[in-house]
Structure formats: structure tokens, C-alpha cells
Design a protein around this motif. Sequence first.
Motif, mmCIF file in Angstrom:
data_model
loop_
_atom_site.group_PDB
_atom_site.id
_atom_site.type_symbol
_atom_site.label_atom_id
_atom_site.label_comp_id
_atom_site.label_asym_id
_atom_site.label_seq_id
_atom_site.Cartn_x
_atom_site.Cartn_y
_atom_site.Cartn_z
ATOM 1 N N ASP A 1 0.018 5.475 -6.567
ATOM 2 C CA ASP A 1 -0.645 4.351 -5.900
ATOM 3 C C ASP A 1 0.301 3.676 -4.923
ATOM 4 O OD1 ASP A 1 -2.996 4.642 -7.381
ATOM 5 O OD2 ASP A 1 -2.230 3.407 -9.018
ATOM 6 N N MET A 2 1.503 3.479 -5.383
ATOM 7 C CA MET A 2 2.475 2.768 -4.566
ATOM 8 C C MET A 2 2.854 3.555 -3.314
ATOM 9 S SD MET A 2 3.380 -0.112 -6.219
ATOM 10 C CE MET A 2 5.104 -0.570 -6.149
ATOM 11 N N ALA A 3 2.768 4.866 -3.417
ATOM 12 C CA ALA A 3 3.183 5.707 -2.293
ATOM 13 C C ALA A 3 2.169 5.680 -1.156
ATOM 14 C CB ALA A 3 3.399 7.136 -2.761
ATOM 15 N N GLN A 4 0.941 5.297 -1.470
ATOM 16 C CA GLN A 4 -0.071 5.213 -0.418
ATOM 17 C C GLN A 4 0.172 3.973 0.422
ATOM 18 O OE1 GLN A 4 -3.766 5.037 -2.516
ATOM 19 N NE2 GLN A 4 -3.713 7.202 -3.107
ATOM 20 N N THR B 1 0.166 3.280 -10.663
ATOM 21 C CA THR B 1 1.064 4.428 -10.748
ATOM 22 C C THR B 1 1.949 4.520 -9.516
ATOM 23 O OG1 THR B 1 -0.351 6.017 -9.600
ATOM 24 C CG2 THR B 1 -0.784 5.667 -11.951
#
Lengths: 152, 152
Positions: free
Chosen positions: B129-132, B126
Motif C-alpha cells: 500500500d505504501m509503495a503506491q 501493508t
Amino acid sequence: MLRLSKLTDYGTVIMTHMAREPERVCSAAELAVAIGVATPTASKILKTLARASLLQSVRGARGGYLLARPPAEISIAEVIDALEGPFGMTECSAVAGLCAQEGSCLLRANWQRVNQVIRLALNDLTVADMAQPVFQPANVGALRARPERMPG
Amino acid sequence: MLRLSKLTDYGTVIMTHMAREPERVCSAAELAVAIGVATPTASKILKTLARASLLQSVRGARGGYLLARPPAEISIAEVIDALEGPFGMTECSAVAGLCAQEGSCLLRANWQRVNQVIRLALNDLTVADMAQPVFQPANVGALRARPERMPG
DNA sequence: AACGAACGGGACTAAATTGGTTCTATATCA
DNA sequence: TGATATAGAACCAATTTAGTCCCGTTCGTT
């Protein structure tokens, strides 16, 4: 999305076709007819596959091409790599280090991961698998059915 | 191989950027600066994402864009679909039925399968997820480490 | 009410990629 | 020696992609 080029598609069809009779030497002209493209086009693809050591070439009269390894030992990932250039879903992950917006490049690590999943899935799928008219999911570890979140 | 277009890459960077402050309304100009592209380019991408209902647009002065859903509920597959057109690794599997060499089309079923694996993997990843900065593999079911057959 | 900021949508241009062909050189069988 | 077939490079045409621009609409602000 993630569309392969036509040439790559032809390449997989060629490899699959050859996998059905791995012993036979096939000429470019013969394969061209078999898969329905012009001879020079087939020839171009075959040259590329041979250069990548996926096919072995036999020069001279009655020459042609031969699978370089048993079809079960040639993965689809290799075929794609040969015809589509270096792996990587984005430029950054393909050619590391030349990214304009370095600040956002936390992303890259994630893309690498995604790439890896895809690559592993395709590594597990061999030319031999593709040659079977009915495809055995058991042969392909990564191909488990996982029904969640599957939009139209 | 499987290279995404630049626009799609930008799109994921934009979505990721916005996921860090999901409440804030971001203008095209602001996002353009943030990700390092020209405003019209960012604008084009944002329009497309909005049309796909991944972003919600706010018109008028002090308008801009907003994530249409919580970042954890927007998959990367959706982002790619929005920017890259209909899914499918080959023309045949994207638009079924108009294949020149029908004889070889046993292949198609297999390609569909491969497509599906890739899609499922990307569905599980998602925007959140990528933003972490450090990516949690646990969040992404399909991302198991499977070390076999991993060439160069 | 008027102005200006900002999106919506489409048209358009330039650049890059891709698909496909052609030509020359080389190898090998008959 | 001649016909067949690959090797490799160059090349052209067509498509796709990246990026820009323009015009209309919406809506805060003054």
C-alpha cells in the motif's frame, strides 16, 4: 511500539481520576498521592494540562484543579496532544516540509492517513470512557473488533 | 504525539523502496544512497529487519537484501514492531504486571483496547500500500473517513 | 587459492529526550 | 498578615536514541 511517555500516562490517570468526581477541586498534592507520584511531578503535569485548557486551575489557599469540561467531552487524543506535543508519527508529518529525502516523500501522504486513523480512534475515546471500570466499546465507534491479521 | 523513532521511519522508507522492485537484491550501500542516510545507519536498520524475518539477506560478494515475503503480505505494524520493540503504548500494557499504582490500573484494560485499535489499523496497511504513489483507502479496511470530533 | 565485497553481530560514543526537582512570583482564603 | 496553592521558568540527572566502528563470516571473482 508507539510507546507514550510516562508523563502522558500519568496525565491520563490524573484525568481519569478527576473524572470520577468532576465537581471536586483537587490539589496537586492530593492527586500526587492518589496516583502515586511525587508532588512536583504531578504539579508539572497539571500545569501542562491547565495550559492546554483541559483543566481549570483555582489559585490561592484551598485552590487546585478542576476538569475544564465534562469528562465525556474531553478526548484522550487531547490529553495526549497536551502532554506529548504536536501530533505526528514521524517528524515529516508533524512539521511538514523539512524532509531531506524528498524523493521518498510519497510516503508522507500515507503516514498522514495512518496518523489520522489513530487520531480518530483516540478522538472517540473520552476521559469519561476511561473512568468507567468496565469499558463500553459501544461508546467508541472506532473500537470494532476486527480479528484479521493479528500477529503475536 | 505517538512519534515514531527516526530509525523506524527510515525502515518504512526502505521497505517501501524495496517493494517497488521486490525481485531485486539491494545492498546496504545502495539503499543508503536511495533513502539518503549513511551506509552504517542503513546497515543497522537492515540487519534488524532481517533478524525479524521481514527481509532475507544474501551474504557474500554481490549480496544484499530482499523482501522475505510479497510486499502485500508485510504489514506496517510488523515493520514498526521490528524496529521499535514490543508493542504497547504505556509501560504497563507492554510489560504487564509491574505497575506501581495498582489501584488506578483499571486504566490498563482501556489502554490495551486503544492499542488494539491502532494495531489493527496498522495491520491492515501493508508495505505494498505504501509503495503506491496514490494510496487506495479501499485496501485498508480501518481507514474509513470519520469526520466527527477532529480538532486542530 | 586468494582477494575483496557484503552481511552478522556487538560494542561504543555523542546527542537528544525525558523524568524529576527546585526556586521565585503571584493569587487567595482564613 | 500568614499559610496554602498554582504559574512559570530554569535546571540536573538518567535514559534513550542515532549513528559509527570493528571484527568475524560468507561467497562471488580472478
